[in-house]
Write an enzyme that holds these catalytic residues in place. Structure first.
Site, PDB file in Angstrom:
ATOM      1  N   LYS A 205       0.841  -1.204   0.000  1.00 34.02           N
ATOM      2  CA  LYS A 205       0.000   0.000   0.000  1.00 34.02           C
ATOM      3  C   LYS A 205       0.873   1.249   0.000  1.00 34.02           C
ATOM      4  O   LYS A 205       2.067   1.223   0.329  1.00 34.02           O
ATOM      5  CB  LYS A 205      -0.932   0.011   1.215  1.00 34.02           C
ATOM      6  CG  LYS A 205      -0.237  -0.076   2.587  1.00 34.02           C
ATOM      7  CD  LYS A 205       0.300   1.239   3.101  1.00 34.02           C
ATOM      8  CE  LYS A 205       1.078   1.095   4.399  1.00 34.02           C
ATOM      9  NZ  LYS A 205       1.796   2.351   4.793  1.00 34.02           N
TER      10      LYS A 205
ATOM     11  N   GLY B 130      10.023  -0.742   3.976  1.00 33.95           N
ATOM     12  CA  GLY B 130      10.003   0.301   2.959  1.00 33.95           C
ATOM     13  C   GLY B 130       8.843   1.266   3.065  1.00 33.95           C
ATOM     14  O   GLY B 130       8.676   2.130   2.207  1.00 33.95           O
TER      15      GLY B 130
ATOM     16  N   ALA C 109       1.158  -7.263   4.562  1.00 33.22           N
ATOM     17  CA  ALA C 109       0.635  -8.034   3.434  1.00 33.22           C
ATOM     18  C   ALA C 109       0.974  -9.515   3.590  1.00 33.22           C
ATOM     19  O   ALA C 109       0.156 -10.392   3.289  1.00 33.22           O
ATOM     20  CB  ALA C 109       1.195  -7.498   2.121  1.00 33.22           C
TER      21      ALA C 109
ATOM     22  N   ASP D 149      -1.807  -2.177   9.818  1.00 36.30           N
ATOM     23  CA  ASP D 149      -1.993  -2.212   8.370  1.00 36.30           C
ATOM     24  C   ASP D 149      -2.537  -3.547   7.860  1.00 36.30           C
ATOM     25  O   ASP D 149      -2.906  -3.653   6.686  1.00 36.30           O
ATOM     26  CB  ASP D 149      -0.660  -1.926   7.657  1.00 36.30           C
ATOM     27  CG  ASP D 149      -0.224  -0.485   7.788  1.00 36.30           C
ATOM     28  OD1 ASP D 149      -1.073   0.372   8.105  1.00 36.30           O
ATOM     29  OD2 ASP D 149       0.979  -0.211   7.587  1.00 36.30           O
TER      30      ASP D 149
END
Length: 310
Positions: free
Chosen positions: A13, A108, A115, A147
């Site tokens: 994302k 990053g 994920a 997230d």
């Protein structure tokens, strides 16, 4: 009856809008975020084990692990934690071999670990026939990281609280981006700690909402308007820790990007471009003139899903 092999994937994302409040008593920060999932995916292949073991393996095709021998394959990995949490929640005693294909830059600022966790939850839920719905998986995922629920959902969403209070935005309007991954990572807690240090003595408000103009521009896929509205409060902290990011950002905008921004906590840079043709032009200039590695992606991308089940 359990399956024998399942392959699932989940997207990385970027945050088109990211406001950060002061530190809370629990160490987290309230945020107001506009998430968009991009077409860069982590993949998990889960193969059934009946001995109850969880074994992790980094796939050789992974593109973002420069030193595979340093990649954690034990209990410290979110893949392991997600599978173990699902087992504990359901009482399932089966195990799995979990093959990880890394595509999203590590540390990053693009939610690659989240994920991984989301893809693992979806894969193991299917492999073990656990029967949990997306809402239940999202609640489990939130315990692993703010997230993770968005990686399960995908698309675009407003995130409030610590980013886990999600309200999906129904849009299929495509925006085009170019990513510049860094050769190093930035620890998210370290970036937040630097932000707090830089803000010391300032009166920082708790963010309550997203600028409606940002939402409007994203829904309309109006890249020119969106480029003027992108904001990320973590930028100053990321640049303080990695000053060279500012230089690369300026080079990217000099190469024609509408806007170059730090993605999340960095150090990946996300460059907004007009369309796929513009992306190619920007990438060519950065590659030819500066020697910077780039990736073209689109948004929004679908959330975690099963690709194969047998």
């Amino acid at each position: 009856m359990s399956k024998q092999r399942v392959i699932a994937r989940a997207p990385g994302k970027i945050n088109c809008y990211f406001r950060v409040g002061p530190p809370r008593a629990d160490g987290y920060h309230d945020v107001a975020s506009l998430y968009v999932a991009v077409s860069l995916f982590e993949q998990i292949e889960a193969t059934l084990r009946t001995d109850g073991e969880l074994q992790l393996r980094l796939d050789e095709s992974s593109t973002v692990v420069s030193e595979p021998e340093t990649f954690p394959l034990g209990e410290g990995n979110l893949v392991y934690q997600a599978a173990q949490m699902l087992r504990e929640h359901t009482g399932i005693s089966l195990g799995a071999d979990l093959n990880i294909v890394k595509r999203v830059p590590i540390a990053g600022g693009m939610g690659g670990g989240s994920a991984d966790a989301a893809a693992t939850l979806v894969a193991c839920n299917e492999l073990w026939q656990a029967g949990l719905d997306r809402e239940e998986l999202g609640r489990l995922g939130a315990r692993l990281g703010a997230d993770v629920p968005f990686a399960l959902m995908g698309g675009a969403a407003i995130g409030l609280g610590i980013g886990d209070q999600l309200a999906p935005l129904l849009t299929r309007a495509q925006t085009d981006w170019v990513l510049i991954p860094a050769s190093y990572g930035l620890s998210t807690p370290r970036v937040y700690a630097m932000l707090d240090r830089l803000r010391m003595g300032q009166d920082i408000a708790v963010p309550q909402e997203i600028d409606p103009d940002v939402i409007k521009a994203l829904l309309a896929a109006d890249a020119e308007a969106l480029s003027e509205l992108l904001v990320n409060d973590l930028t100053q902290a990321s640049l303080a820790l990695a000053p060279e990011l500012g230089t690369v950002r300026d080079l990217a905008e000099g190469a024609g990007a509408l806007r170059a921004m730090v993605s999340g906590s960095g150090p990946t840079l996300a460059l907004l471009v007009r369309d796929a043709e513009h992306a190619t032009e920007v990438m060519a200039q950065l590659g030819d003139e500066v020697g910077v590695a780039t990736l073209a992606v689109t948004a929004p991308a679908p959330g975690a899903r099963v690709l194969l089940s047998e």
